[in-house]
Design a protein around this motif. Structure first.
Motif, PDB file in Angstrom:
ATOM      1  N   GLU A  71      53.674  44.808  -9.841  1.00 28.28           N
ATOM      2  CA  GLU A  71      52.963  44.687  -8.625  1.00 28.28           C
ATOM      3  C   GLU A  71      51.779  45.860  -8.633  1.00 28.28           C
ATOM      4  N   GLY A  72      51.973  47.021  -9.251  1.00 25.59           N
ATOM      5  CA  GLY A  72      51.175  48.125  -9.448  1.00 25.59           C
ATOM      6  C   GLY A  72      50.023  47.974 -10.362  1.00 25.59           C
ATOM      7  N   GLY A  73      50.154  46.868 -11.192  1.00 24.25           N
ATOM      8  CA  GLY A  73      49.246  46.703 -12.500  1.00 24.25           C
ATOM      9  C   GLY A  73      49.423  47.074 -13.812  1.00 24.25           C
ATOM     10  N   ALA A  96      45.520  40.218 -15.534  1.00 19.02           N
ATOM     11  CA  ALA A  96      46.960  40.170 -15.101  1.00 19.02           C
ATOM     12  C   ALA A  96      46.975  41.336 -14.052  1.00 19.02           C
ATOM     13  N   ARG A  97      46.051  42.651 -14.289  1.00 18.07           N
ATOM     14  CA  ARG A  97      46.123  43.805 -13.341  1.00 18.07           C
ATOM     15  C   ARG A  97      45.197  43.079 -12.136  1.00 18.07           C
ATOM     16  N   THR A  98      44.166  42.600 -12.428  1.00 22.30           N
ATOM     17  CA  THR A  98      43.296  41.938 -11.256  1.00 22.30           C
ATOM     18  C   THR A  98      44.200  41.209 -10.453  1.00 22.30           C
ATOM     19  N   ALA A  99      44.730  40.149 -10.987  1.00 20.81           N
ATOM     20  CA  ALA A  99      45.467  39.219 -10.133  1.00 20.81           C
ATOM     21  C   ALA A  99      46.708  39.888  -9.341  1.00 20.81           C
ATOM     22  N   ALA A 100      47.398  40.743 -10.089  1.00 23.30           N
ATOM     23  CA  ALA A 100      48.495  41.601  -9.076  1.00 23.30           C
ATOM     24  C   ALA A 100      48.062  42.541  -8.127  1.00 23.30           C
ATOM     25  N   LEU A 101      47.004  43.181  -8.414  1.00 21.01           N
ATOM     26  CA  LEU A 101      46.415  44.195  -7.333  1.00 21.01           C
ATOM     27  C   LEU A 101      45.479  43.312  -6.164  1.00 21.01           C
ATOM     28  N   PHE A 102      44.818  42.218  -6.621  1.00 24.22           N
ATOM     29  CA  PHE A 102      44.234  41.599  -5.558  1.00 24.22           C
ATOM     30  C   PHE A 102      45.132  40.400  -4.699  1.00 24.22           C
ATOM     31  N   ARG A 103      46.191  40.086  -5.488  1.00 23.85           N
ATOM     32  CA  ARG A 103      47.346  39.248  -4.923  1.00 23.85           C
ATOM     33  C   ARG A 103      46.617  37.828  -4.797  1.00 23.85           C
ATOM     34  N   ARG A 104      45.821  37.398  -5.998  1.00 25.31           N
ATOM     35  CA  ARG A 104      45.112  36.184  -5.971  1.00 25.31           C
ATOM     36  C   ARG A 104      44.915  35.876  -7.181  1.00 25.31           C
ATOM     37  N   VAL A 134      46.931  35.203 -12.860  1.00 23.66           N
ATOM     38  CA  VAL A 134      47.592  34.682 -11.561  1.00 23.66           C
ATOM     39  C   VAL A 134      48.427  35.691 -11.117  1.00 23.66           C
ATOM     40  N   PRO A 135      48.836  35.848 -10.039  1.00 28.26           N
ATOM     41  CA  PRO A 135      49.824  36.564  -9.613  1.00 28.26           C
ATOM     42  C   PRO A 135      51.106  35.921  -9.500  1.00 28.26           C
ATOM     43  N   VAL A 136      51.941  36.807  -9.828  1.00 30.27           N
ATOM     44  CA  VAL A 136      53.524  36.326  -9.945  1.00 30.27           C
ATOM     45  C   VAL A 136      54.090  36.753  -8.652  1.00 30.27           C
ATOM     46  N   GLY A 147      48.071  37.765 -17.389  1.00 32.42           N
ATOM     47  CA  GLY A 147      46.675  37.526 -17.524  1.00 32.42           C
ATOM     48  C   GLY A 147      46.794  36.702 -19.214  1.00 32.42           C
ATOM     49  N   VAL A 148      46.116  36.060 -19.341  1.00 32.77           N
ATOM     50  CA  VAL A 148      46.185  35.255 -20.579  1.00 32.77           C
ATOM     51  C   VAL A 148      44.430  35.371 -21.109  1.00 32.77           C
TER      52      VAL A 148
END
Length: 168
Positions: A71-73, A96-104, A134-136, A147-148
């Protein structure tokens, strides 16, 4: 180490100048010995699997890099399939980091930039507003991101969603 010595087994490192914690990701000698003995016996232990995401990529014959962050990227897993472009090893963790940190999903940020909201590019130091992250979510809470990278961004997102869909 004591257990290994009792069995006349010694774990040695190839470089005397690098400490064990940095080369073996903080694995203790007893656990390393146990893992190696299992491998010699033909048993794989502690295997990290990215089956749902990798299966989606393989089904479509897409060579990709799959990155999973907390969750912290912070990077937890990086899996590079054979013949994937090298740059994807840097791009997937950023998605992956962007999706987790921005939660979208990163597509939301990509769409904002496409619509003229270039200020989005300055929201964070390492923002990657490109589809494929995408966020998990577990129990309604974002616990990380996938992230892929390696194929078209919309295909990258399909692979990421396949991986995220297995989390409850």
């Amino acid at each position: 180490a004591e257990q290994g010595r009792a069995q006349n087994k010694v774990v040695e490192f190839m470089s005397p100048t690098v400490c064990m914690c940095s080369t073996m990701f903080r694995i203790d000698p007893q656990h390393l010995l146990w893992t190696l003995e299992n491998l010699v016996a033909g048993r794989v232990v502690n295997q990290i699997k990215v089956a749902p995401a990798e299966a989606e990529a393989a089904r479509n014959r897409w060579n990709v890099v799959i990155a999973i962050v907390d969750e912290g990227g912070h990077l937890i897993l990086l899996h590079r399939m054979d013949d994937t472009q090298i740059a994807s090893s840097e791009i997937a963790p950023r998605k992956a980091r962007t999706a987790a940190l921005f939660r979208r999903p990163t597509k939301v940020l990509e769409d904002a930039v496409k619509a003229g909201r270039v200020a989005v590019l300055n929201l964070s130091g390492e923002i990657t507003p490109v589809q494929g992250g995408v966020p998990v979510v577990s129990g309604g809470r974002v616990i990380g991101g996938i992230g892929v990278s390696g194929v078209n961004s919309d295909h990258d997102e399909l692979v990421a969603r396949a991986g995220a869909s297995r989390v409850k």
